[in-house]
Design a protein around this motif. Structure first.
Motif, PDB file in Angstrom:
ATOM      1  N   HIS A 276       7.269  -6.651  36.246  1.00 27.31           N
ATOM      2  CA  HIS A 276       8.171  -7.078  35.493  1.00 27.31           C
ATOM      3  C   HIS A 276       9.304  -6.613  35.344  1.00 27.31           C
ATOM      4  CE1 HIS A 276       9.286 -11.782  33.973  1.00 27.31           C
ATOM      5  NE2 HIS A 276       9.520 -10.803  32.811  1.00 27.31           N
ATOM      6  N   MET A 277       9.311  -6.061  34.345  1.00 31.77           N
ATOM      7  CA  MET A 277      10.244  -5.478  33.145  1.00 31.77           C
ATOM      8  C   MET A 277      11.419  -4.317  34.243  1.00 31.77           C
ATOM      9  SD  MET A 277       8.773  -3.579  30.388  1.00 31.77           S
ATOM     10  CE  MET A 277       7.526  -5.268  28.645  1.00 31.77           C
ATOM     11  N   SER A 278      10.915  -3.544  35.372  1.00 30.28           N
ATOM     12  CA  SER A 278      11.517  -2.758  35.798  1.00 30.28           C
ATOM     13  C   SER A 278      12.528  -3.407  37.746  1.00 30.28           C
ATOM     14  CB  SER A 278      10.671  -1.976  36.952  1.00 30.28           C
ATOM     15  OG  SER A 278       9.941  -1.050  35.958  1.00 30.28           O
ATOM     16  N   ALA A 279      12.066  -4.819  37.278  1.00 26.48           N
ATOM     17  CA  ALA A 279      12.674  -5.908  38.638  1.00 26.48           C
ATOM     18  C   ALA A 279      14.103  -6.431  37.315  1.00 26.48           C
ATOM     19  CB  ALA A 279      12.124  -6.572  38.881  1.00 26.48           C
ATOM     20  N   ARG A 280      14.473  -6.428  36.180  1.00 32.61           N
ATOM     21  CA  ARG A 280      15.733  -6.030  35.411  1.00 32.61           C
ATOM     22  C   ARG A 280      16.001  -5.561  35.594  1.00 32.61           C
ATOM     23  NH1 ARG A 280      15.181 -10.960  32.316  1.00 32.61           N
ATOM     24  NH2 ARG A 280      14.059 -12.463  32.929  1.00 32.61           N
ATOM     25  N   PRO A 281      17.702  -5.558  35.649  1.00 34.32           N
ATOM     26  CA  PRO A 281      19.095  -4.683  35.598  1.00 34.32           C
ATOM     27  C   PRO A 281      19.195  -4.091  33.820  1.00 34.32           C
ATOM     28  CG  PRO A 281      19.800  -6.610  35.960  1.00 34.32           C
ATOM     29  CD  PRO A 281      18.638  -7.529  36.151  1.00 34.32           C
ATOM     30  N   GLY A 282      19.598  -2.887  32.915  1.00 28.27           N
ATOM     31  CA  GLY A 282      20.019  -3.015  31.911  1.00 28.27           C
ATOM     32  C   GLY A 282      18.575  -2.523  30.426  1.00 28.27           C
ATOM     33  N   VAL A 283      17.555  -2.345  31.289  1.00 33.48           N
ATOM     34  CA  VAL A 283      16.281  -1.926  30.790  1.00 33.48           C
ATOM     35  C   VAL A 283      16.066  -0.188  30.275  1.00 33.48           C
ATOM     36  CG1 VAL A 283      13.990  -2.183  30.854  1.00 33.48           C
ATOM     37  CG2 VAL A 283      15.149  -4.318  31.421  1.00 33.48           C
ATOM     38  N   TRP A 284      16.522   0.194  29.213  1.00 31.14           N
ATOM     39  CA  TRP A 284      16.113   1.188  28.955  1.00 31.14           C
ATOM     40  C   TRP A 284      15.065   1.805  28.103  1.00 31.14           C
ATOM     41  CZ3 TRP A 284      17.235   3.823  24.214  1.00 31.14           C
ATOM     42  CH2 TRP A 284      17.814   5.658  23.530  1.00 31.14           C
ATOM     43  N   PHE A 285      14.412   2.030  28.980  1.00 29.56           N
ATOM     44  CA  PHE A 285      12.498   2.770  28.777  1.00 29.56           C
ATOM     45  C   PHE A 285      12.537   4.150  28.253  1.00 29.56           C
ATOM     46  CE2 PHE A 285      11.930   0.058  32.690  1.00 29.56           C
ATOM     47  CZ  PHE A 285      11.115  -0.775  31.651  1.00 29.56           C
ATOM     48  N   ALA A 286      12.657   3.747  26.967  1.00 26.92           N
ATOM     49  CA  ALA A 286      13.524   5.260  26.420  1.00 26.92           C
ATOM     50  C   ALA A 286      11.092   5.527  25.010  1.00 26.92           C
ATOM     51  CB  ALA A 286      14.082   4.836  25.022  1.00 26.92           C
ATOM     52  N   SER A 287      11.507   6.533  24.534  1.00 23.60           N
ATOM     53  CA  SER A 287      10.871   7.710  23.643  1.00 23.60           C
ATOM     54  C   SER A 287      10.917   6.752  22.372  1.00 23.60           C
ATOM     55  CB  SER A 287      10.274   8.517  23.569  1.00 23.60           C
ATOM     56  OG  SER A 287      11.412   9.083  23.520  1.00 23.60           O
ATOM     57  N   ARG A 288      10.220   6.890  21.479  1.00 23.68           N
ATOM     58  CA  ARG A 288      10.991   6.109  20.155  1.00 23.68           C
ATOM     59  C   ARG A 288      11.554   7.647  19.440  1.00 23.68           C
ATOM     60  NH1 ARG A 288       7.927   1.388  19.233  1.00 23.68           N
ATOM     61  NH2 ARG A 288       7.982   1.828  16.815  1.00 23.68           N
ATOM     62  N   ALA A 289      11.350   8.540  19.821  1.00 24.50           N
ATOM     63  CA  ALA A 289      12.383   9.745  19.781  1.00 24.50           C
ATOM     64  C   ALA A 289      13.825   9.486  20.115  1.00 24.50           C
ATOM     65  CB  ALA A 289      11.472  11.414  19.590  1.00 24.50           C
ATOM     66  N   GLU A 290      13.708   8.925  21.538  1.00 24.63           N
ATOM     67  CA  GLU A 290      15.279   9.145  21.601  1.00 24.63           C
ATOM     68  C   GLU A 290      16.002   7.536  21.169  1.00 24.63           C
ATOM     69  OE1 GLU A 290      15.179   9.698  26.649  1.00 24.63           O
ATOM     70  OE2 GLU A 290      13.380   8.634  25.752  1.00 24.63           O
ATOM     71  N   ILE A 291      15.476   6.345  20.826  1.00 23.69           N
ATOM     72  CA  ILE A 291      15.505   5.367  19.952  1.00 23.69           C
ATOM     73  C   ILE A 291      16.099   5.469  18.882  1.00 23.69           C
ATOM     74  CG2 ILE A 291      15.175   3.005  19.512  1.00 23.69           C
ATOM     75  CD1 ILE A 291      12.918   2.669  21.904  1.00 23.69           C
ATOM     76  N   ALA A 292      15.282   6.523  18.160  1.00 22.55           N
ATOM     77  CA  ALA A 292      16.210   6.684  16.421  1.00 22.55           C
ATOM     78  C   ALA A 292      17.164   7.944  16.708  1.00 22.55           C
ATOM     79  CB  ALA A 292      14.722   7.259  15.792  1.00 22.55           C
ATOM     80  N   ARG A 293      16.956   8.570  17.639  1.00 22.63           N
ATOM     81  CA  ARG A 293      18.222   9.572  17.880  1.00 22.63           C
ATOM     82  C   ARG A 293      19.732   8.131  18.449  1.00 22.63           C
ATOM     83  NH1 ARG A 293      14.371  13.599  20.639  1.00 22.63           N
ATOM     84  NH2 ARG A 293      13.902  14.869  18.786  1.00 22.63           N
ATOM     85  N   CYS A 294      19.465   7.881  19.076  1.00 21.44           N
ATOM     86  CA  CYS A 294      20.623   6.777  20.151  1.00 21.44           C
ATOM     87  C   CYS A 294      20.998   5.767  18.734  1.00 21.44           C
ATOM     88  CB  CYS A 294      19.571   5.829  20.666  1.00 21.44           C
ATOM     89  SG  CYS A 294      21.335   5.103  21.413  1.00 21.44           S
ATOM     90  N   TRP A 295      19.944   5.316  18.016  1.00 20.08           N
ATOM     91  CA  TRP A 295      20.126   4.179  16.800  1.00 20.08           C
ATOM     92  C   TRP A 295      20.700   5.140  15.498  1.00 20.08           C
ATOM     93  CZ3 TRP A 295      20.629  -0.918  17.128  1.00 20.08           C
ATOM     94  CH2 TRP A 295      20.246  -1.234  15.658  1.00 20.08           C
ATOM     95  N   LYS A 296      20.437   6.419  15.490  1.00 19.98           N
ATOM     96  CA  LYS A 296      21.229   7.869  14.438  1.00 19.98           C
ATOM     97  C   LYS A 296      22.463   7.654  14.350  1.00 19.98           C
ATOM     98  CE  LYS A 296      19.784  10.647  10.878  1.00 19.98           C
ATOM     99  NZ  LYS A 296      18.850  12.568  10.540  1.00 19.98           N
ATOM    100  N   ASP A 297      23.113   8.083  15.675  1.00 22.50           N
ATOM    101  CA  ASP A 297      24.277   8.350  16.156  1.00 22.50           C
ATOM    102  C   ASP A 297      25.433   7.345  15.923  1.00 22.50           C
ATOM    103  OD1 ASP A 297      23.072  10.993  16.838  1.00 22.50           O
ATOM    104  OD2 ASP A 297      23.063  10.091  18.935  1.00 22.50           O
ATOM    105  N   VAL A 298      24.843   6.407  16.318  1.00 23.17           N
ATOM    106  CA  VAL A 298      25.771   4.682  15.764  1.00 23.17           C
ATOM    107  C   VAL A 298      25.494   4.143  14.607  1.00 23.17           C
ATOM    108  CG1 VAL A 298      25.858   2.270  16.128  1.00 23.17           C
ATOM    109  CG2 VAL A 298      24.982   3.711  18.419  1.00 23.17           C
ATOM    110  N   ALA A 299      24.381   4.310  13.565  1.00 21.86           N
ATOM    111  CA  ALA A 299      24.987   4.273  12.409  1.00 21.86           C
ATOM    112  C   ALA A 299      25.962   5.190  11.411  1.00 21.86           C
ATOM    113  CB  ALA A 299      23.567   3.905  11.539  1.00 21.86           C
ATOM    114  N   SER A 300      25.873   6.363  11.910  1.00 21.83           N
ATOM    115  CA  SER A 300      26.554   7.709  11.111  1.00 21.83           C
ATOM    116  C   SER A 300      27.578   7.535  11.731  1.00 21.83           C
ATOM    117  CB  SER A 300      25.840   8.498  11.668  1.00 21.83           C
ATOM    118  OG  SER A 300      25.888   8.634  13.132  1.00 21.83           O
TER     119      SER A 300
END
Length: 300
Positions: A276-300
């Motif tokens: 179900h999830m994979s049928a949608r475009p624009g979904v990022w399946f990521a580890s929590r470390a990847e999500i945390a690094r992405c968020w920290k980069d944006v916030a800084s």
């Protein structure tokens, strides 16, 4: 008369401008699958612990001696459940976070090494599968250090994330910062969006977790019986957050356990959800470390 400063933040980002989704390739939603590896770290008199674990498929009186039945139930996860779960992830190219107790990692080196070899993250879930509320600072600091060093040694990957079983202490987050090496923790359940807290002069990422989009609800009274109960409920959460992701940053956490969703009568629920999830475009399946690094980069 001004109101005193409340120690609890019940407002969050309500009433402020939405933060645009910062995810790679303009994804609308970040999806984090968390596989909790607790097998071998549950309380067991047979292992010299002060008691036996009581939470599983059925409700029984806790035994006063070694509980070989409970140990056998937990053993199902690494013996059979793990392979079904990682096979489902492989079919859909999903990177997950294996939130692992230190004692479990010590007993399951092959599982840790296999998970890392196919691209998954290993994070910390305490030494034993236990709450930290009420611990002394000294005892909790030792647990954090032992868990981090053991997972690093066994998996070959230094963990950067932490999640306590249900209840951390009031000092857990500070002790993680004091130890060093931790990028994020998941000891909160209050949002669908990460945030950064400034603690002792350092930026620390908070990644909310969830108990509703979680296979723990297959436990007695949890509401999930058939595999479709799990896939339909979590798909509903996914659809709503995907919609909201068009105007603000959202992440979905899906909690799994080797001994629960890995059962033959339940694994199709995970497979259906991934489809179900994979049928949608624009979904990022990521580890929590990847999500945390992405968020920290944006916030800084």
């Amino acid at each position: 008369m001004s109101a005193p400063q409340d120690r609890r933040d019940l407002r969050g980002s309500w009433g402020t401008a939405e933060i645009a989704a910062p995810w790679p390739d303009k994804a609308r939603l970040a999806v984090s699958f968390v596989v909790n590896v607790e097998e071998g770290a549950e309380l067991s008199i047979g292992d010299g612990d002060e008691g036996n674990e009581s939470m599983y498929e059925i409700r029984e009186e806790v035994m006063k001696g070694a509980d070989l039945c409970m140990e056998s139930h937990f053993a199902y996860g690494p013996r059979r459940g793990y392979d079904r779960i990682v096979s489902a992830f492989k079919a859909y190219g999903v990177r997950a976070t294996f939130s692992t107790c230190g004692r479990a990692a010590r007993r399951l080196p092959w599982l840790m090494q296999d998970a890392v070899s196919v691209g998954h993250e290993i994070s910390c879930h305490g030494w034993r599968w236990e709450r930290h509320a009420g611990m002394t600072p000294e005892a909790e600091a030792r647990i954090i250090a032992d868990t981090h060093s053991t997972i690093t040694e066994v998996s070959g990957q230094a963990p950067v994330g932490w999640h306590t079983r249900s209840a951390p202490s009031e000092l857990t987050r500070q002790l993680l910062l004091d130890h060093g090496g931790f990028l994020y923790d998941s000891d909160c359940y209050d949002d669908d969006q990460p945030r950064i807290e400034r603690i002792s002069g350092k930026d620390h990422v908070i990644l909310p977790y969830a108990f509703d989009t979680n296979d723990m609800r297959f436990s007695p009274g949890g509401g999930f019986v058939q595999p479709e109960d799990f896939s339909r409920y979590v798909a509903g959460a996914f659809d709503r957050l995907y919609e909201e992701g068009g105007h603000g940053a959202r992440m979905l956490s899906v909690g799994l356990h080797l001994r629960l969703i890995g059962r033959p009568g339940r694994i199709s629920g995970l497979e259906a959800l991934l489809a179900h999830m994979s049928a949608r475009p624009g979904v990022w399946f990521a580890s929590r470390a990847e999500i945390a690094r992405c968020w920290k980069d944006v916030a800084s």
